[in-house]
Structure formats: structure tokens, C-alpha cells
Scaffold this motif. Structure first.
Motif, short mmCIF file in Angstrom:
data_model
loop_
_atom_site.label_atom_id
_atom_site.label_comp_id
_atom_site.label_asym_id
_atom_site.label_seq_id
_atom_site.Cartn_x
_atom_site.Cartn_y
_atom_site.Cartn_z
N SER A 143 -1.69 -5.66 -5.75
CA SER A 143 -0.25 -5.48 -5.78
C SER A 143 0.44 -6.29 -4.40
CB SER A 143 -0.01 -4.11 -5.37
OG SER A 143 -0.90 -3.18 -6.19
N ALA A 148 -3.15 -0.11 3.24
CA ALA A 148 -3.69 0.84 2.09
C ALA A 148 -4.42 1.83 2.48
CB ALA A 148 -4.05 0.29 0.85
N ARG A 188 -7.07 5.16 0.90
CA ARG A 188 -7.35 6.01 -0.52
C ARG A 188 -6.58 7.08 -0.64
NH1 ARG A 188 -11.72 4.29 -3.46
NH2 ARG A 188 -12.50 5.78 -4.82
N SER A 190 -8.78 0.61 -5.69
CA SER A 190 -8.23 -0.79 -5.96
C SER A 190 -7.90 -1.38 -4.90
CB SER A 190 -7.44 -0.93 -6.96
OG SER A 190 -6.25 -0.33 -6.79
N ALA A 215 0.61 1.28 0.74
CA ALA A 215 0.21 2.18 -0.46
C ALA A 215 -0.82 3.15 -0.51
CB ALA A 215 0.08 1.17 -1.81
N THR A 216 -0.99 3.99 -1.51
CA THR A 216 -2.17 4.93 -1.59
C THR A 216 -2.76 4.37 -3.04
OG1 THR A 216 -0.98 6.27 -3.06
CG2 THR A 216 -1.24 6.94 -0.73
N HIS A 217 -4.26 4.42 -2.94
CA HIS A 217 -4.76 3.81 -4.20
C HIS A 217 -5.88 4.58 -4.46
CE1 HIS A 217 -8.23 2.21 -1.78
NE2 HIS A 217 -7.29 2.20 -0.91
N PRO A 227 2.40 4.25 -4.81
CA PRO A 227 0.92 4.42 -5.25
C PRO A 227 0.63 3.27 -6.13
CG PRO A 227 2.48 5.60 -6.68
CD PRO A 227 3.38 4.94 -5.57
N VAL A 228 -0.45 2.67 -6.06
CA VAL A 228 -1.09 1.28 -6.73
C VAL A 228 -1.73 2.07 -8.03
CG1 VAL A 228 -2.77 -0.08 -7.01
CG2 VAL A 228 -1.74 0.15 -4.61
N TRP A 229 -0.87 1.61 -8.95
CA TRP A 229 -1.15 2.00 -10.69
C TRP A 229 -1.69 0.62 -11.16
CZ3 TRP A 229 4.20 4.41 -11.93
CH2 TRP A 229 4.04 5.72 -11.40
N LEU A 233 -4.73 -2.68 -2.04
CA LEU A 233 -3.60 -3.07 -1.88
C LEU A 233 -3.34 -4.65 -2.38
CD1 LEU A 233 -0.24 -2.66 -1.38
CD2 LEU A 233 -1.00 -3.34 0.88
N ASN A 284 -3.78 -1.77 -10.27
CA ASN A 284 -3.89 -2.69 -9.33
C ASN A 284 -2.31 -3.45 -9.13
OD1 ASN A 284 -6.41 -3.48 -8.30
ND2 ASN A 284 -6.80 -3.78 -10.60
#
Length: 143
Positions: free
Chosen positions: A102, A120, A122, A97, A92-94, A64-66, A99, A68
Motif C-alpha cells: 500500500s 501497520a 494486524r 498483508s 493501517a490495519t490489515h 484499512p489495507v484491502w 503496509l 494490498n
């Protein structure tokens, strides 16, 4: 879900990156914990390792993107192995923001690694990501 879709399409094996100290289940506590990890440059200890990493040529790494960034546990994973002779493909999931930041951070931290363009989705619409995921895998050469 995305990891399972990728494994199904590529025939790859799944591995879950898990830390010895779990993250809190309460949202505010979880984000505070993760924020401290970023601020402190933490590298959390992982619970298990991939015994057959030497047999891997291509590594899809999801997170997961935290804020950015990739979670610090992902960095621990990347630093645990010599991945210089492997293709690394982030996904990633976000929450909005994407990917890009990151992936840029990973490429900056690990310049000797061969990162391919990631994917990526959402977080609220992962179920609908399959057509885009399949197109991305096709572009990478996985049909």
C-alpha cells in the motif's frame, strides 16, 4: 483506535474520511463493492473536506489495507489537496498483508509527496499494538 492513539501522542486533530455513498455492511457485498472500485480506478466522492489543510504540516493518514492497497477513498483524499509541502505518514490495519504494498502504491501514485515510513497493525490485534505504535512514533520524533 490507532488514529486515536496517534492523536493522543501527537496532539493532532482527528478527521474521518467518509464517502458520500457508504459501503455495504454485509462482508461479501462490501468486498465486491471495494473490488469494483479498485478495478475501475474509482475515486469516490467524499462527504466533507478539511478546511484548514493549509495549516497542516504533518498528515497521518490511516486506512484499512484491502488487497494490498489503500481504499480508493484515501486516494480521493490525497488528490483533493496540494500536499507537496507536507509530511505524509500512513498507518493501517490489515489482515496479514502489512503496509508495504500500500505504501509503495501511494509513493508511486504521488511521487511529489513526502511519505515517511508508515505503521501497520494486524486488524485482530489492534488493542495490543500500542507499544509498537509508541516505538514507531518515537522513531519519527514524536514522544
Amino acid at each position: 483506535m490507532i488514529a486515536e492513539m496517534i492523536a493522543e501522542q501527537t496532539g493532532g486533530a482527528l478527521f474521518s474520511i467518509q464517502t458520500e455513498v457508504g459501503y455495504p455492511n454485509v462482508y461479501d457485498e462490501h468486498t465486491a463493492f471495494a473490488t469494483r472500485e479498485v478495478e475501475e480506478g474509482a475515486r469516490p466522492t467524499l462527504m466533507t473536506d478539511v478546511a484548514e489543510m493549509t495549516e497542516v504540516d504533518v498528515l497521518f493518514i490511516g486506512f484499512p489495507v484491502w488487497w494490498n492497497r489503500a481504499p480508493r477513498a484515501g486516494l480521493t483524499f490525497l488528490e483533493t489537496y496540494d500536499l507537496t509541502d507536507k509530511q505524509i505518514i500512513p498507518f493501517a490495519t490489515h489482515g496479514g498483508s502489512g503496509l508495504t504494498n500500500s505504501q509503495n502504491e501511494l509513493q508511486t501514485l504521488y511521487p511529489a509527496y513526502d511519505f515517511l515510513e508508515g505503521f501497520a497493525a494486524r486488524a485482530g490485534s489492534v488493542e495490543n499494538a500500542e507499544p509498537n505504535l509508541l516505538n514507531w512514533l518515537d522513531e519519527l520524533g514524536y514522544e
